[in-house]
Enzyme design. Structure first.
Site, PDB file in Angstrom:
ATOM      1  N   ASP A 106       0.854  -1.195   0.000  1.00  0.00           N
ATOM      2  CA  ASP A 106       0.000   0.000   0.000  1.00  0.00           C
ATOM      3  C   ASP A 106       0.886   1.240   0.000  1.00  0.00           C
ATOM      4  O   ASP A 106       1.621   1.468   0.954  1.00  0.00           O
ATOM      5  CB  ASP A 106      -0.887  -0.067   1.261  1.00  0.00           C
ATOM      6  CG  ASP A 106      -1.633   1.224   1.514  1.00  0.00           C
ATOM      7  OD1 ASP A 106      -1.815   2.010   0.561  1.00  0.00           O
ATOM      8  OD2 ASP A 106      -2.051   1.439   2.685  1.00  0.00           O
ATOM      9  N   ASN A 150      -0.250   4.495  -0.296  1.00  0.00           N
ATOM     10  CA  ASN A 150      -0.847   5.766   0.150  1.00  0.00           C
ATOM     11  C   ASN A 150      -1.522   5.693   1.521  1.00  0.00           C
ATOM     12  O   ASN A 150      -2.267   6.593   1.903  1.00  0.00           O
ATOM     13  CB  ASN A 150      -1.840   6.288  -0.906  1.00  0.00           C
ATOM     14  CG  ASN A 150      -2.982   5.302  -1.138  1.00  0.00           C
ATOM     15  OD1 ASN A 150      -3.033   4.250  -0.484  1.00  0.00           O
ATOM     16  ND2 ASN A 150      -3.889   5.629  -2.040  1.00  0.00           N
ATOM     17  N   ASP A 172      -3.955   3.940   2.722  1.00  0.00           N
ATOM     18  CA  ASP A 172      -5.398   3.718   2.917  1.00  0.00           C
ATOM     19  C   ASP A 172      -5.714   2.278   3.348  1.00  0.00           C
ATOM     20  O   ASP A 172      -6.877   1.900   3.451  1.00  0.00           O
ATOM     21  CB  ASP A 172      -6.192   4.105   1.655  1.00  0.00           C
ATOM     22  CG  ASP A 172      -5.878   3.192   0.464  1.00  0.00           C
ATOM     23  OD1 ASP A 172      -5.015   2.294   0.589  1.00  0.00           O
ATOM     24  OD2 ASP A 172      -6.504   3.375  -0.603  1.00  0.00           O
ATOM     25  N   ASP A 200      -1.846  -1.200  -3.784  1.00  0.00           N
ATOM     26  CA  ASP A 200      -2.156  -0.467  -5.015  1.00  0.00           C
ATOM     27  C   ASP A 200      -1.029  -0.612  -6.032  1.00  0.00           C
ATOM     28  O   ASP A 200       0.031  -1.182  -5.734  1.00  0.00           O
ATOM     29  CB  ASP A 200      -2.430   1.019  -4.696  1.00  0.00           C
ATOM     30  CG  ASP A 200      -1.376   1.596  -3.768  1.00  0.00           C
ATOM     31  OD1 ASP A 200      -0.193   1.335  -4.007  1.00  0.00           O
ATOM     32  OD2 ASP A 200      -1.745   2.297  -2.788  1.00  0.00           O
ATOM     33  N   ASP A 256      -5.695 -10.670 -15.259  1.00  0.00           N
ATOM     34  CA  ASP A 256      -6.723 -11.638 -14.885  1.00  0.00           C
ATOM     35  C   ASP A 256      -7.989 -11.273 -15.651  1.00  0.00           C
ATOM     36  O   ASP A 256      -8.542 -10.178 -15.470  1.00  0.00           O
ATOM     37  CB  ASP A 256      -6.962 -11.539 -13.368  1.00  0.00           C
ATOM     38  CG  ASP A 256      -7.407 -12.845 -12.761  1.00  0.00           C
ATOM     39  OD1 ASP A 256      -8.216 -13.533 -13.395  1.00  0.00           O
ATOM     40  OD2 ASP A 256      -6.947 -13.170 -11.654  1.00  0.00           O
ATOM     41  N   ASP A 315     -10.293 -16.583 -15.721  1.00  0.00           N
ATOM     42  CA  ASP A 315     -11.082 -17.046 -14.585  1.00  0.00           C
ATOM     43  C   ASP A 315     -12.150 -18.064 -15.022  1.00  0.00           C
ATOM     44  O   ASP A 315     -12.883 -17.816 -15.989  1.00  0.00           O
ATOM     45  CB  ASP A 315     -11.752 -15.807 -13.965  1.00  0.00           C
ATOM     46  CG  ASP A 315     -12.334 -16.053 -12.610  1.00  0.00           C
ATOM     47  OD1 ASP A 315     -11.554 -16.195 -11.657  1.00  0.00           O
ATOM     48  OD2 ASP A 315     -13.585 -16.087 -12.486  1.00  0.00           O
ATOM     49  N   GLU A 350      -8.274 -21.052 -15.929  1.00  0.00           N
ATOM     50  CA  GLU A 350      -8.656 -21.688 -14.664  1.00  0.00           C
ATOM     51  C   GLU A 350      -9.828 -22.619 -14.935  1.00  0.00           C
ATOM     52  O   GLU A 350     -10.845 -22.186 -15.493  1.00  0.00           O
ATOM     53  CB  GLU A 350      -9.042 -20.626 -13.632  1.00  0.00           C
ATOM     54  CG  GLU A 350      -9.237 -21.226 -12.256  1.00  0.00           C
ATOM     55  CD  GLU A 350     -10.163 -20.426 -11.353  1.00  0.00           C
ATOM     56  OE1 GLU A 350     -10.049 -20.559 -10.135  1.00  0.00           O
ATOM     57  OE2 GLU A 350     -11.029 -19.666 -11.863  1.00  0.00           O
ATOM     58  N   HIS A 382      -4.753 -17.266  -4.416  1.00  0.00           N
ATOM     59  CA  HIS A 382      -5.607 -16.466  -3.541  1.00  0.00           C
ATOM     60  C   HIS A 382      -6.877 -17.202  -3.115  1.00  0.00           C
ATOM     61  O   HIS A 382      -7.662 -16.664  -2.333  1.00  0.00           O
ATOM     62  CB  HIS A 382      -5.974 -15.160  -4.252  1.00  0.00           C
ATOM     63  CG  HIS A 382      -6.812 -15.418  -5.476  1.00  0.00           C
ATOM     64  ND1 HIS A 382      -6.305 -16.062  -6.597  1.00  0.00           N
ATOM     65  CD2 HIS A 382      -8.112 -15.172  -5.747  1.00  0.00           C
ATOM     66  CE1 HIS A 382      -7.262 -16.173  -7.492  1.00  0.00           C
ATOM     67  NE2 HIS A 382      -8.373 -15.648  -7.006  1.00  0.00           N
ATOM     68  N   ASP A 383      -7.111 -18.399  -3.660  1.00  0.00           N
ATOM     69  CA  ASP A 383      -8.299 -19.171  -3.297  1.00  0.00           C
ATOM     70  C   ASP A 383      -7.980 -20.364  -2.393  1.00  0.00           C
ATOM     71  O   ASP A 383      -8.884 -21.111  -2.013  1.00  0.00           O
ATOM     72  CB  ASP A 383      -8.980 -19.722  -4.566  1.00  0.00           C
ATOM     73  CG  ASP A 383      -9.590 -18.633  -5.432  1.00  0.00           C
ATOM     74  OD1 ASP A 383     -10.000 -17.594  -4.881  1.00  0.00           O
ATOM     75  OD2 ASP A 383      -9.632 -18.823  -6.661  1.00  0.00           O
TER      76      ASP A 383
HETATM   77  C1  NOJ Z   1     -12.129 -17.960  -9.395  1.00  0.00           C
HETATM   78  C2  NOJ Z   1     -11.356 -16.895  -8.692  1.00  0.00           C
HETATM   79  O1  NOJ Z   1     -10.031 -17.304  -8.534  1.00  0.00           O
HETATM   80  C3  NOJ Z   1     -12.052 -16.646  -7.384  1.00  0.00           C
HETATM   81  O2  NOJ Z   1     -11.309 -15.833  -6.514  1.00  0.00           O
HETATM   82  C4  NOJ Z   1     -13.398 -16.064  -7.678  1.00  0.00           C
HETATM   83  O3  NOJ Z   1     -14.121 -15.938  -6.478  1.00  0.00           O
HETATM   84  C5  NOJ Z   1     -14.187 -16.930  -8.645  1.00  0.00           C
HETATM   85  N1  NOJ Z   1     -13.414 -17.448  -9.723  1.00  0.00           N
HETATM   86  C6  NOJ Z   1     -15.302 -16.144  -9.253  1.00  0.00           C
HETATM   87  O4  NOJ Z   1     -14.780 -15.193 -10.150  1.00  0.00           O
END
Ligand code: NOJ
Length: 557
Positions: free
Chosen positions: A24, A26, A28, A32, A101, A201, A256, A329-330
């Site tokens: 980050d 700035n 907040d 970013d 993405d 995605d 994905e 991130h999932d």
């Molecule tokens: C896969 C993404 O990696 C995930 O973070 C997202 O919630 C779902 N697709 C829906 O876009």
């Protein structure tokens, strides 16, 4: 500019940035683009070739940016298009590439396409899946990935619309050729601006059985079966997109694909078919999902895990290409999920990385993985921010299916928020991530686990990753060698070879905290051998028992 060349992505390592949690600039509390630019030297030192940027587009932020309301701009929380240009330049100057993405199975419900479609505007009325209800309820029995039905009734249009994710993420109707050309235009727009490819995605969700029939309900979600995804026109849609967007451009595309099989992936990634460079498959990361779904996790069954990864290695070994990942991130942090985030955190983080990076395919490093960052260990639901986690918690507790403590135990292990806590740059109060209040809590262990300490320590997880990435550049066998699994029934040792032009690479990793013998015939030890990398001092013999979470790689002649 990075050097052009066909299939450069085969010898590349990709680094995923989750922008809101990276840096980050700035104060907040939200990462970013200028913050990322400030850290490019760090990425260069690590040696990665490509940055994949999770979504930075304008978004109402219901699913952390995977709900896009404008495909060709930057959300003010992240900066401006000019900042994006500077980021692209900064990466290109350092010989790295930038992959965006592309979330095109669905938009946000605030996207102007949806607003027009809901109003029935000619030209946009068929951009989404609109249907009348059935017997006073939704048109079919599909469930959403984020709990609840996959249909929501819209008062304005007086119909139901389909959303395989949150109600704020309506699915685009790819059966409509106008939708497909609009999506192609977006993709071309980014490539013309200098992007080097896309992570796409849930791209196998774009073709559904056009009859939208009822399907078997699997767990809470009735969608991971071929009536809702992997539809009959998927190859056609991907091939068309390749022709309209990627043809003649030197790009990386990774689709994905939850629920993709080896056989399908071979078709998607066979260059002859001109669809995608590679896919993200889910088989290995879904193996610990229990009877109640992902929040009801099972202990890791290493034999099954090895068998799955080996099937993908051999399945795509001659035709197609693998992506290699344990983290994103999932997913919860791999060192907590598969390794040992206590006593053997450093050893196990290195062992997991060694196991993965020596396989055939393109490795993906998720921010903080190179530090051995761990799960968040949040104790309270109010610490969480993720829509999937919050919906799951609400459903479980509201229906009384699980008592709140059990619900929290599953969430603590499996929530996506585990991966989304701020990047740990240093030991200061905001972990060097922010001077303000972070949008999600910083992990308390940042005082010990942070980039500043890791870069300064030659034995750190960071330097192990740096070396693994470097080895890929030095040894073509790591990129192209043929994969053969060893010790397939061993519950602790992950072992395999890679072979190329008469040479053999032997990879041995102990996925346990106990010493493990390596029960291989002596000839496997080779004659002239060289240890390329290890996380303990080199043993006297190649086949010496592996120490707790020991991993090493030998080049055998
Ligand atoms: C896969 C993404 O990696 C995930 O973070 C997202 O919630 C779902 N697709 C829906 O876009």
């Amino acid at each position: 500019m990075p050097e052009a060349g066909s299939e450069w992505w085969k010898s590349s390592v990709v680094y995923q940035i989750y922008p809101s949690s990276f840096n980050d600039s700035n104060g907040d509390g939200i990462g970013d683009l200028p913050g990322i630019i400030d850290r490019l030297d760090y990425l260069q030192q690590l040696g990665v070739d490509v940055v994949w940027l999770s979504p930075v587009y304008p978004s109402p932020w219901d699913d952390n940016g995977y709900d896009i309301s404008d495909y060709t701009d930057i959300d003010p929380r992240f900066g401006t298009l000019q900042d994006w240009d500077r980021l692209r330049e900064g990466l290109h100057e350092r010989g790295m590439r930038l992959v965006m993405d592309l979330v095109i199975n669905h938009t946000s419900d605030r996207h102007p396409w949806f607003t027009a479609s809901r109003a029935g505007d000619p030209g946009k009325d068929d951009f989404y899946f609109w249907r009348s209800g059935r017997e006073g309820g939704p048109p079919n029995n599909w469930g959403s990935v984020f709990s609840g039905p996959a249909w929501t009734r819209d008062d304005e249009r007086d119909e139901y619309y389909l959303h395989l994710f949150s109600p704020s993420q309506p699915d685009l109707n790819w059966e409509n050729p106008k939708v497909r050309s609009a999506v192609h235009e977006v993709a071309r727009w980014w490539l013309d601006r200098g992007a080097d490819g896309f992570r796409m995605d849930v791209i196998n969700f774009v073709s559904k059985n056009p009859k939208l029939p009822d399907g078997p309900v699997i767990g809470d979600h009735g969608i991971f079966a071929d009536h809702a995804i992997n539809g009959p026109r998927l190859h056609e849609f991907l091939h068309e997109m390749h022709r309209e967007v990627f043809d003649g451009r030197d790009v990386l595309t990774v689709g994905e694909m939850p629920g993709v099989s080896v056989d399908r992936a071979r078709v998607h990634t066979n260059p002859v078919n001109r669809e995608l460079s590679m896919v993200f498959q889910f088989e290995h990361v879904d193996l610990d999902h229990g009877p109640g779904g992902k929040f009801d996790p099972l202990p890791l069954d290493l034999v099954a895990f090895k068998a799955s990864l080996s099937r993908w290695q051999t399945g795509l070994g001659d035709v197609g290409w693998n992506s290699l990942y344990f983290n994103n991130h999932d997913q919860p942090r791999a060192v907590s999920r598969y390794g040992d985030d206590g006593r053997y955190r450093v050893e196990s983080a290195k062992a997991l990385a060694t196991t993965l990076h020596m396989m055939q395919g393109t490795p993906y490093v998720y921010q903080g993985e190179e530090l051995g960052m761990t799960n968040a260990h949040f104790a309270d639901i109010t610490d969480h921010r993720d829509v999937e986690t919050l919906n799951h918690h609400r459903t479980m507790v509201a229906t009384g299916r699980v008592d709140p403590e059990a619900a929290m135990a599953g969430i603590a292990r499996m929530s996506r928020d585990n991966a989304r806590t701020p990047m740990q740059w240093d030991a200061s109060a905001g972990a060097g991530f922010t001077t303000g209040t972070p949008w999600i809590g910083v992990n308390d262990n940042h005082t010990e686990i942070n980039a500043e300490a890791a870069v300064a320590d030659p034995d750190s997880v960071f330097h192990h990753y740096r070396r693994l990435i470097e080895l890929r550049k030095e040894h073509p066998i790591i990129v192209h060698g043929r994969y053969t699994p060893l010790l397939e029934d061993d519950p602790r040792v992950f072992a395999y070879t890679r072979t190329l032009d008469g040479r053999t690479l032997l990879v041995l990793a102990n996925w346990s905290g106990e010493e493990a013998p390596v029960e291989l015939p002596q000839e496997r030890a080779g004659t002239g051998t060289r240890m390329l990398i290890g996380n303990y001092p080199e043993p006297e013999r190649v086949l010496a028992p592996l120490r707790p979470w020991e991993a090493r790689v030998h080049l055998l002649d």
